[in-house]
Design an enzyme around this catalytic site. Structure first.
Site, mmCIF file in Angstrom:
data_model
loop_
_atom_site.group_PDB
_atom_site.id
_atom_site.type_symbol
_atom_site.label_atom_id
_atom_site.label_comp_id
_atom_site.label_asym_id
_atom_site.label_seq_id
_atom_site.Cartn_x
_atom_site.Cartn_y
_atom_site.Cartn_z
ATOM 1 N N ARG A 81 4.926 71.720 34.898
ATOM 2 C CA ARG A 81 5.821 70.152 34.758
ATOM 3 C C ARG A 81 4.964 69.794 36.143
ATOM 4 O O ARG A 81 5.645 68.826 36.099
ATOM 5 C CB ARG A 81 6.940 70.797 34.470
ATOM 6 N N ASP A 86 20.740 66.590 39.086
ATOM 7 C CA ASP A 86 20.429 67.310 38.446
ATOM 8 C C ASP A 86 21.802 68.044 37.606
ATOM 9 O O ASP A 86 23.017 67.851 37.926
ATOM 10 C CB ASP A 86 19.791 68.508 38.388
ATOM 11 N N HIS A 99 18.312 76.417 37.332
ATOM 12 C CA HIS A 99 19.103 76.507 35.931
ATOM 13 C C HIS A 99 19.835 78.016 35.901
ATOM 14 O O HIS A 99 21.079 77.923 34.834
ATOM 15 C CB HIS A 99 18.455 76.792 34.259
ATOM 16 N N ASP A 128 14.296 63.531 29.274
ATOM 17 C CA ASP A 128 13.210 64.161 29.824
ATOM 18 C C ASP A 128 11.896 64.699 29.221
ATOM 19 O O ASP A 128 11.492 65.795 28.663
ATOM 20 C CB ASP A 128 13.458 65.877 30.063
#
Length: 520
Positions: free
Chosen positions: A143, A258, A186, A69
């Protein structure tokens, strides 16, 4: 079809996340016996990664995808390489000079791919093409390239085109768009309630731009999109991965999930069911399943029982094979660490930082050398502030001007009100995965309010999230000198302090020899 996570460090005692990162014995056994497709790495220096990636390839019978990442350049994850500001810095530049932002995005992609290959990484899990139009988004945040879908698409396209100068894979993520959420996948499953027209006109625009630029892979999002599938998150939805991504947008490359250990899907079913449903939905690569052996056996059993067809598996294998042909059919020297952090690449980083810097009009800060002064630095978590050490400019420059350091995090912030010295307040805060908030909470807001009301804060520097700056401007009516930088690395600190105090390069060099080439 399986990619597992491991430590970038060479030795087991250096493993930082043992729940997710296998020991060397277990990892070598998996690579020898399970025919894994690849590895995702975190941790270690860039030079160390060169040894680590060679080790992993030697353990495997077949060439591996080696992913990371590295959304802000290789140096974001692996020290020593080039570390770019967050993508939103480019979005800031795009507001007034889109061609310049596109130029920088192209160079960012090019440098990232060059440095990744130099240390054995061949799959760049970037760029993020989510449109961050929710200031409270705790996980995408800076991000993202920004909140303008067309600009995000243009910058993502430029990054991909820059990276294509080297045989490394690129990834558009997180499909179909994680920008308008206020919780972190997450930890939990975000729910998107927008209608179809809004999704197609905003969230999907940069994904289509990335696909048109021939991005190699698309990463799924653990999101429930009510307008498209009320029962399954995107990662497990055939309607979304096959119907929308494959058939409507025409994507022919790799679909990678993911991480399957994330709460956004991990709480929905057992690991066997999650693996099978992801493949049913159209995923080619299962990233970080809870246990690779369980995932493999689950997919195998699904084929044996007829739930999955061999043709469906073969489709994924063909895409994987084509991607690896791109990686391993090129003969080039990927082993020179001297390709890392070259002077011209570091200069691009500084130019992006300078071009995206924000500041008040009442600069520079006038410093009274005789007055007792405090350099109050607030970080989110002291134990995870890898961007700071004792020689960083945020420490050294104020120290040379008479400011005494006080370093706290948001858990140890409450006692700072007891000090009445003139204060330079420096805040390092940005959205990050697993934190569950975009940075601020009501307790910290209240403390900042009290601190500024005491009138001892004479200047403010914020590193990271522009949404933090927005709060100070709207809630506190800032009338003190302030500087904002998207980056948190040494170059960012040096440029911000230089702007605040109006110090020339020669003055800084004369004051200290500890600043290295931050300004050179």
């Amino acid at each position: 079809m399986i990619v597992v996570r491991t430590s970038g460090y060479l030795f087991d005692h250096q493993i930082r996340y043992p729940v997710w990162e296998a020991s060397n014995y277990q990892l070598s056994n998996w690579l020898e016996t399970l025919n894994l497709g690849g590895i995702i790495l975190l941790g270690g220096s860039a030079a160390e990664l060169l040894l680590r990636t060679k080790q992993l390839q030697q353990w495997s019978k077949n060439p591996l995808f080696i992913a990371a990442d590295i959304e802000e350049g290789v140096g974001q994850r692996f020290s020593g390489a080039t570390w770019f500001p967050p993508p939103m810095a480019l979005g800031e530049i795009a507001k007034y000079d889109l061609p310049l932002a596109i130029k920088y995005a192209y160079k960012m992609g090019e440098v990232t791919a060059k440095e990744a290959l130099a240390i054995g990484i061949n799959w760049i899990l970037s760029p993020i093409v989510d449109v961050n139009n929710n200031p409270d988004n705790p996980v995408i945040n800076i991000r993202s390239f920004g909140d303008n879908s067309k600009a995000v698409g243009e910058l993502a396209k430029a990054f991909i085109e820059g990276a294509k100068n080297y045989p490394a894979l690129t990834t558009a993520k997180h499909f179909p768009g994680h920008g308008d959420t206020n919780n972190d996948s997450h930890l939990d499953l975000p729910i998107i309630s927008h209608h179809n027209e809004r999704l197609e006109q905003l969230e999907l625009v940069p994904f289509q731009a990335a696909i048109n630029a021939n991005v190699d892979s698309v990463m799924t999002a653990h999101l429930l999109i009510n307008a498209w599938d009320k029962d399954n998150p995107a990662t497990l939805s055939k309607t979304i991965l096959t119907g929308k991504l494959r058939e409507k947008l025409g994507f022919k490359g790799l679909i990678v999930t993911d991480a399957l250990i994330m709460g956004g899907v991990g709480k929905l079913a057992n690991s066997q069911e999650i693996a099978v449903k992801a493949v049913e939905a159209g995923a080619d690569i299962l990233l970080m399943p809870d246990d690779p052996e369980i995932a493999i056996n689950a997919v195998y059993d699904a084929v044996e029982t007829g739930r999955l067809t061999t043709e469906r598996i073969d489709e994924s294998l063909q895409r994987i094979w084509q991607a690896k042909q791109k990686l391993f059919n090129h003969q080039q020297d990927n082993s020179s660490i001297y390709q890392l952090s070259q002077k011209e690449d570091r200069e691009i980083v500084k130019n992006v930082l300078r071009s995206s810097l924000k500041h008040s009009d009442n600069l520079p800060l006038k410093v009274n050398i005789e007055t007792p002064k405090r350099n109050l630095i607030v970080v989110d978590d002291i134990l995870n502030a890898d961007f700071l050490d004792r020689q960083m400019p945020a420490f050294t420059i104020p120290n040379l001007l008479g400011y005494q350091l006080q370093l706290v995090d948001q858990n140890t912030f409450n006692h700072v009100l007891e000090d009445d010295r003139e204060t330079l307040l420096q805040i390092f805060l940005r959205g990050n995965p697993f934190r569950g908030s975009a940075g601020f909470n009501e307790i910290s807001k209240n403390l900042y309010y009290k601190l500024l009301k005491k009138s001892i804060v004479k200047a403010l520097i914020i590193y990271g999230s522009p949404y933090i700056l927005d709060w100070f401007q709207t809630e506190m009516s800032l009338d003190i000198p302030w500087v904002f930088s998207y980056g948190q690395m040494a170059e960012s600190q040096g440029i911000a302090c230089q702007k605040l105090f109006n110090l020339s390069v020669s003055e800084l060099n004369a004051m200290s020899h500890n600043l290295g080439d931050v300004f050179i």
